[in-house]
Design a protein around this motif. Structure first.
Motif, short mmCIF file in Angstrom:
data_model
loop_
_atom_site.label_atom_id
_atom_site.label_comp_id
_atom_site.label_asym_id
_atom_site.label_seq_id
_atom_site.Cartn_x
_atom_site.Cartn_y
_atom_site.Cartn_z
N VAL A 36 0.78 -1.25 0.00
CA VAL A 36 0.10 -0.02 -0.05
C VAL A 36 0.88 1.22 -0.10
CG1 VAL A 36 -1.82 1.18 0.98
CG2 VAL A 36 -1.78 -1.02 1.25
N LEU A 37 0.79 2.11 -1.14
CA LEU A 37 1.65 3.25 -1.08
C LEU A 37 0.69 4.27 -0.56
CD1 LEU A 37 2.39 2.93 -5.03
CD2 LEU A 37 3.60 1.88 -3.03
N ILE A 38 1.24 5.02 0.42
CA ILE A 38 0.37 6.10 1.06
C ILE A 38 0.97 7.45 0.93
CG2 ILE A 38 -0.28 6.61 3.43
CD1 ILE A 38 0.32 3.45 3.85
N ARG A 39 0.24 8.42 0.58
CA ARG A 39 0.66 9.97 0.76
C ARG A 39 -0.14 10.45 1.77
NH1 ARG A 39 -0.91 12.61 -4.52
NH2 ARG A 39 0.87 11.60 -5.08
N ALA A 40 0.67 11.19 2.57
CA ALA A 40 0.45 11.59 3.87
C ALA A 40 0.52 13.19 4.00
CB ALA A 40 1.01 10.96 5.18
N LYS A 41 -0.11 13.91 5.06
CA LYS A 41 0.57 15.23 5.23
C LYS A 41 1.66 15.27 5.62
CE LYS A 41 -4.53 16.75 5.67
NZ LYS A 41 -5.39 17.30 6.63
N LEU A 72 -7.18 6.74 9.02
CA LEU A 72 -6.34 7.58 9.87
C LEU A 72 -5.93 9.00 9.60
CD1 LEU A 72 -3.47 4.87 10.02
CD2 LEU A 72 -5.01 5.23 11.81
N PRO A 73 -6.26 10.14 10.42
CA PRO A 73 -5.97 11.22 10.27
C PRO A 73 -4.66 11.66 9.54
CG PRO A 73 -6.01 10.89 12.67
CD PRO A 73 -6.20 9.49 12.09
N GLY A 74 -4.63 12.23 8.61
CA GLY A 74 -3.50 12.68 7.86
C GLY A 74 -3.20 11.86 6.55
N VAL A 75 -3.99 10.88 6.29
CA VAL A 75 -3.46 10.00 5.08
C VAL A 75 -4.57 10.67 3.84
CG1 VAL A 75 -4.23 7.93 3.97
CG2 VAL A 75 -3.39 8.07 6.29
N GLU A 76 -4.02 11.21 2.96
CA GLU A 76 -4.44 11.89 1.83
C GLU A 76 -5.11 10.72 0.71
OE1 GLU A 76 -1.64 14.86 0.63
OE2 GLU A 76 -2.35 16.35 2.28
N ARG A 77 -4.09 9.86 0.46
CA ARG A 77 -4.26 8.91 -0.58
C ARG A 77 -3.63 7.79 -0.62
NH1 ARG A 77 -1.81 8.49 -5.90
NH2 ARG A 77 -3.25 7.78 -7.42
#
Length: 92
Positions: free
Chosen positions: A6-11, A63-68
């Protein structure tokens, strides 16, 4: 058994905290911070597709902060020796 990446873009200010939270999920084997268009990569080991859906849509994306996220399913694992060579970074 299903293996997924899982590739995750985060704040930006949440990357480290998210890495730790994601690593605590029982289906997550490993989490890495990475360069490129995504900030984290989680390696998941799952029993079936339904569990993948739960972990990604209800777990990680909640989860808070996960954008995509973007999920990749593995078809085959190659011999360990070859995998180890890929991470040796120039060692013989």
């Amino acid at each position: 058994m299903i293996t997924a990446f899982v590739l995750i873009r985060a704040k930006g200010d949440r990357i480290a905290a998210l890495g730790e939270l994601i690593a605590e999920l029982p289906q997550v084997a490993e989490v890495y911070s990475v360069t490129g268009p995504f900030d984290l990569v989680a390696l998941l080991r799952l029993k079936d597709i339904e569990e993948l859906d739960e972990v990604v849509t209800q777990g990680i994306l909640g989860l808070p902060g996960v954008e995509r996220t973007e999920t990749l399913l593995a078809f085959r694992a190659y011999p360990r020796k070859l995998l180890d060579q890929g991470f040796s970074l120039g060692e013989g």
